[in-house]
Design a protein around this motif. Structure first.
Motif, mmCIF file in Angstrom:
data_model
loop_
_atom_site.group_PDB
_atom_site.id
_atom_site.type_symbol
_atom_site.label_atom_id
_atom_site.label_comp_id
_atom_site.label_asym_id
_atom_site.label_seq_id
_atom_site.Cartn_x
_atom_site.Cartn_y
_atom_site.Cartn_z
ATOM 1 N N ASP A 37 0.676 -0.713 0.106
ATOM 2 C CA ASP A 37 0.080 -0.307 -0.359
ATOM 3 C C ASP A 37 0.622 1.642 0.297
ATOM 4 O OD1 ASP A 37 0.577 0.836 2.747
ATOM 5 O OD2 ASP A 37 -0.585 -1.433 3.480
ATOM 6 N N ILE A 38 0.266 2.303 -0.282
ATOM 7 C CA ILE A 38 1.398 3.370 -0.632
ATOM 8 C C ILE A 38 1.737 3.924 0.725
ATOM 9 C CG2 ILE A 38 0.761 6.542 -1.879
ATOM 10 C CD1 ILE A 38 0.774 3.564 -3.519
ATOM 11 N N PRO A 39 0.995 4.227 2.050
ATOM 12 C CA PRO A 39 1.410 4.637 3.251
ATOM 13 C C PRO A 39 2.608 3.555 3.675
ATOM 14 C CG PRO A 39 -1.330 4.690 3.373
ATOM 15 C CD PRO A 39 -0.932 3.672 2.066
ATOM 16 N N SER A 40 2.363 2.826 3.327
ATOM 17 C CA SER A 40 4.071 1.441 3.914
ATOM 18 C C SER A 40 4.849 1.843 3.196
ATOM 19 C CB SER A 40 3.566 0.188 3.735
ATOM 20 O OG SER A 40 2.581 -0.318 4.422
ATOM 21 N N PHE A 41 4.874 2.669 1.411
ATOM 22 C CA PHE A 41 5.671 2.939 0.543
ATOM 23 C C PHE A 41 6.209 4.108 0.853
ATOM 24 C CE2 PHE A 41 7.525 4.670 -2.040
ATOM 25 C CZ PHE A 41 8.327 4.243 -2.907
ATOM 26 N N GLU A 52 -3.582 14.751 -3.937
ATOM 27 C CA GLU A 52 -3.333 14.463 -5.694
ATOM 28 C C GLU A 52 -3.253 12.515 -6.181
ATOM 29 O OE1 GLU A 52 -5.952 14.025 -8.857
ATOM 30 O OE2 GLU A 52 -6.452 15.786 -7.164
ATOM 31 N N GLU A 53 -1.956 13.349 -6.095
ATOM 32 C CA GLU A 53 -1.320 12.130 -6.169
ATOM 33 C C GLU A 53 -1.437 10.852 -5.664
ATOM 34 O OE1 GLU A 53 3.009 13.812 -6.757
ATOM 35 O OE2 GLU A 53 2.918 13.320 -5.430
ATOM 36 N N ARG A 54 -1.811 10.703 -4.164
ATOM 37 C CA ARG A 54 -2.215 9.257 -3.404
ATOM 38 C C ARG A 54 -2.907 8.925 -4.160
ATOM 39 N NH1 ARG A 54 -1.695 11.086 1.069
ATOM 40 N NH2 ARG A 54 0.572 10.929 2.029
ATOM 41 N N GLU A 58 -4.297 4.872 -5.977
ATOM 42 C CA GLU A 58 -4.910 4.072 -4.900
ATOM 43 C C GLU A 58 -5.712 3.717 -6.279
ATOM 44 O OE1 GLU A 58 -4.601 3.259 -2.497
ATOM 45 O OE2 GLU A 58 -3.861 4.587 -1.147
ATOM 46 N N LYS A 59 -5.751 4.646 -7.111
ATOM 47 C CA LYS A 59 -6.882 4.008 -8.347
ATOM 48 C C LYS A 59 -6.052 3.321 -8.899
ATOM 49 C CE LYS A 59 -9.546 8.361 -9.611
ATOM 50 N NZ LYS A 59 -9.572 9.917 -10.620
ATOM 51 N N THR A 60 -5.113 3.154 -9.131
ATOM 52 C CA THR A 60 -4.431 2.776 -9.906
ATOM 53 C C THR A 60 -4.234 1.669 -9.594
ATOM 54 O OG1 THR A 60 -2.369 4.346 -10.729
ATOM 55 C CG2 THR A 60 -1.877 2.276 -10.967
ATOM 56 N N ASN A 83 13.059 9.060 -11.746
ATOM 57 C CA ASN A 83 14.438 8.640 -12.711
ATOM 58 C C ASN A 83 14.325 7.151 -12.653
ATOM 59 O OD1 ASN A 83 14.150 10.920 -14.827
ATOM 60 N ND2 ASN A 83 15.123 11.715 -14.028
ATOM 61 N N ASP A 84 14.919 6.358 -11.060
ATOM 62 C CA ASP A 84 15.141 5.829 -11.590
ATOM 63 C C ASP A 84 14.776 3.887 -11.507
ATOM 64 O OD1 ASP A 84 16.620 4.625 -8.905
ATOM 65 O OD2 ASP A 84 14.951 2.377 -8.625
ATOM 66 N N PRO A 85 14.907 3.102 -12.139
ATOM 67 C CA PRO A 85 14.696 2.290 -13.201
ATOM 68 C C PRO A 85 14.319 0.928 -12.623
ATOM 69 C CG PRO A 85 17.704 2.083 -13.225
ATOM 70 C CD PRO A 85 16.801 3.565 -12.282
ATOM 71 N N VAL A 86 14.271 1.098 -11.217
ATOM 72 C CA VAL A 86 13.468 -0.026 -9.584
ATOM 73 C C VAL A 86 12.231 0.845 -9.837
ATOM 74 C CG1 VAL A 86 13.918 -1.088 -7.568
ATOM 75 C CG2 VAL A 86 15.933 -0.707 -9.749
ATOM 76 N N TYR A 87 12.870 1.793 -9.509
ATOM 77 C CA TYR A 87 11.041 2.960 -8.670
ATOM 78 C C TYR A 87 10.018 2.394 -9.743
ATOM 79 C CZ TYR A 87 8.100 6.007 -7.903
ATOM 80 O OH TYR A 87 6.519 7.203 -7.935
ATOM 81 N N LYS A 88 10.301 2.571 -11.311
ATOM 82 C CA LYS A 88 9.723 2.746 -12.644
ATOM 83 C C LYS A 88 8.762 0.986 -12.688
ATOM 84 C CE LYS A 88 11.402 6.585 -15.142
ATOM 85 N NZ LYS A 88 11.779 7.108 -16.276
ATOM 86 N N GLN A 89 9.747 -0.073 -12.797
ATOM 87 C CA GLN A 89 9.939 -1.297 -12.599
ATOM 88 C C GLN A 89 8.740 -1.748 -11.402
ATOM 89 O OE1 GLN A 89 12.587 -3.700 -14.664
ATOM 90 N NE2 GLN A 89 14.043 -3.022 -13.774
ATOM 91 N N CYS A 90 8.383 -1.454 -9.979
ATOM 92 C CA CYS A 90 8.111 -1.711 -8.756
ATOM 93 C C CYS A 90 6.579 -1.010 -8.548
ATOM 94 C CB CYS A 90 8.410 -2.431 -8.230
ATOM 95 S SG CYS A 90 9.434 -0.717 -7.185
ATOM 96 N N PHE A 91 6.980 0.308 -9.355
ATOM 97 C CA PHE A 91 5.840 1.193 -8.188
ATOM 98 C C PHE A 91 4.979 1.741 -9.337
ATOM 99 C CE2 PHE A 91 4.557 4.986 -5.833
ATOM 100 C CZ PHE A 91 3.732 4.595 -5.047
ATOM 101 N N PRO A 92 3.410 1.629 -9.176
ATOM 102 C CA PRO A 92 2.266 1.826 -9.945
ATOM 103 C C PRO A 92 2.383 3.345 -10.243
ATOM 104 C CG PRO A 92 1.247 1.848 -7.607
ATOM 105 C CD PRO A 92 3.130 1.758 -7.203
#
Length: 435
Positions: A37-41, A52-54, A58-60, A83-92
């Motif tokens: 979930d987003i809060p844990s992240f 707004e971002e959250r 959450e919709k995603t 710009n992090d390649p790990v972030y882009k692959q794992c985070f919605p």
């Protein structure tokens, strides 16, 4: 390396104040404390999203769930997160909710080519066998986003047995690819049972496992797991590294264990915009892989699954990357670039052109430097023709397949009189029958 270890120890303490290195290296502990979930992240990374971002995030994850192992989370550079390649692959990303007209739920028609649940039989001599829908991490670019995390797709023992029976009843199947989900997320004894059942089918010559565990949960490659896998040779494993940053000391240790167990290792990466769409990044990745005894196997064009449009590059970008690999690095460090054809057409190699022209006894080619050269063909070569009568053939061979060729191989065959392949809706041919 030291800074990563310090970061991981600090993250473990945030998750579980009593955690020690032993817990961090326990794959079950990693799964119990996966970020969902987003809060844990936010709490674990110190990154905070505005309201707004959250809401968009959450919709995603309502459509495409979030699941990140603490290990993979530790690889994110929060100082340059976007710009992090790990972030882009794992985070919605809210971009996952953008569904283009060309997007499909099942772009590779795996369900349509499924004779029994869990089996996709597309190629003549091999099948895809989906034995799990559980993954250590939910990759944002997954082509099977329709399945992962969905309880309706969990294959039970009865479903697995139907797949095994199908394989047993079809002697043409010599190669079985276990995938999912991730087969290595199954309990050791359950995976051992599946592999043993396949071992007992005489015509199955090789079994492959597709897994991303060495990338996102390397501690899952335990000594017990490796010892079990050693009992099922010939066994091949294809993993899924997409960026050099993913090749860490922990992942290298996992690969070492598997390679030392005599398991041939390959890698299937996906070309992803903003992640690895750079010739230098890909070259570094493939060189790191071969250094760890992993053969780059395929580089995939990103599929037309729903919500992946922001990850897709042009095909020309992939050709450019291959152009910067062939001749510029070891040949075994160059994967085959493929487009997995929408609609179930299978993997289509897409490579740079090196053959420029040809004449009666000569071909003209170019090399990676742009040097144009010729190769003279032999005048005395007499091509061996094949009428299917192997007993009369002067070439020494046995166990030749009696199956008829298909596609272009059929047009090239000496034992088939087919002269053209015509689409069923060809208007010109249709007029012949209308006349």
């Amino acid at each position: 390396m030291v800074s990563l270890l310090i970061k991981q120890v600090g993250l473990a303490k945030k998750i579980d104040p009593g955690a020690a290195v032993r817990q961090w290296n326990d794959w079950k502990w990693q799964m119990r404390h996966a970020v969902r979930d987003i809060p844990s992240f936010e709490e674990l990374t110190g990154v905070h999203f505005n309201r707004e971002e959250r809401r968009e995030l959450e919709k995603t994850i309502e459509h495409f769930p979030l699941n990140i192992t603490p290990y993979y989370l530790s690889l994110i550079d929060t100082a340059d997160m976007k710009n992090d390649p790990v972030y882009k692959q794992c985070f919605p990303s809210p971009e996952e909710l953008n569904v283009e007209k060309c997007d499909m739920v099942d772009p590779l028609a795996e369900e349509e080519d499924s004779p029994v649940p869990g089996i996709t039989h597309r190629y003549p001599d091999r099948v895809l066998f989906l034995v799990s829908n559980v993954c250590a991490m939910y990759c944002r670019h997954c082509t099977r986003k329709r399945k992962v995390g969905n309880v309706d797709y969990i294959p039970d023992r009865e479903t697995i047995l139907k797949g095994i029976d199908y394989i047993r009843d079809n002697p043409s199947i010599r190669d079985v690819l276990l995938s999912g989900g991730d087969p290595l997320m199954l309990p050791d004894d359950y995976l051992d049972w599946i592999l043993s059942e396949l071992d007992n089918i005489p015509h199955v010559e090789v079994v492959r496992i597709g897994t991303r565990v060495p990338v996102v949960l390397p501690c899952r490659i335990t000594d017990d797991l490796v010892e079990m896998l050693k009992g099922h040779h010939p066994l091949w494993i294809n993993t899924h590294f997409n960026h050099p940053k993913e090749v860490t000391p922990a992942s290298r240790e996992a690969l070492r264990k598997l390679a030392d167990a005599g398991i041939p290792l390959g890698n299937q990466c996906v070309l992803l915009a903003g992640v690895n769409d750079c010739p230098q990044i890909m070259k570094k990745l493939f060189q790191k892989l071969v250094q760890n005894r992993v053969r780059p196997y395929y580089m995939f064009q990103c599929d037309l699954s729903e919500g992946l449009s922001h990850f897709r590059t042009s095909v020309s970008k992939g050709i450019e990357i291959i152009e910067n690999l062939v001749g510029h690095t070891s040949g075994f460090a160059v994967p085959t670039y493929v487009v997995d054809a929408p609609g179930g057409g299978g993997k289509i190699p897409v490579m740079p052109n090196y053959l420029i022209s040809s004449a009666t006894n000569k071909v003209v080619m170019r090399n990676y430097e742009g040097v144009i050269t010729t190769y003279t063909e032999p005048d005395a070569y007499k091509a061996a023709k094949c009428d299917g009568n192997c007993q009369a053939c002067h070439l020494q061979h046995d166990d030749v397949s009696s199956e008829n060729e298909v596609g272009i191989a059929r047009l090239l065959s000496d034992r088939d009189e087919t002269i053209s392949i015509i689409p069923s809706n060809n208007r010109r041919i249709g007029r012949r029958y209308d006349a």
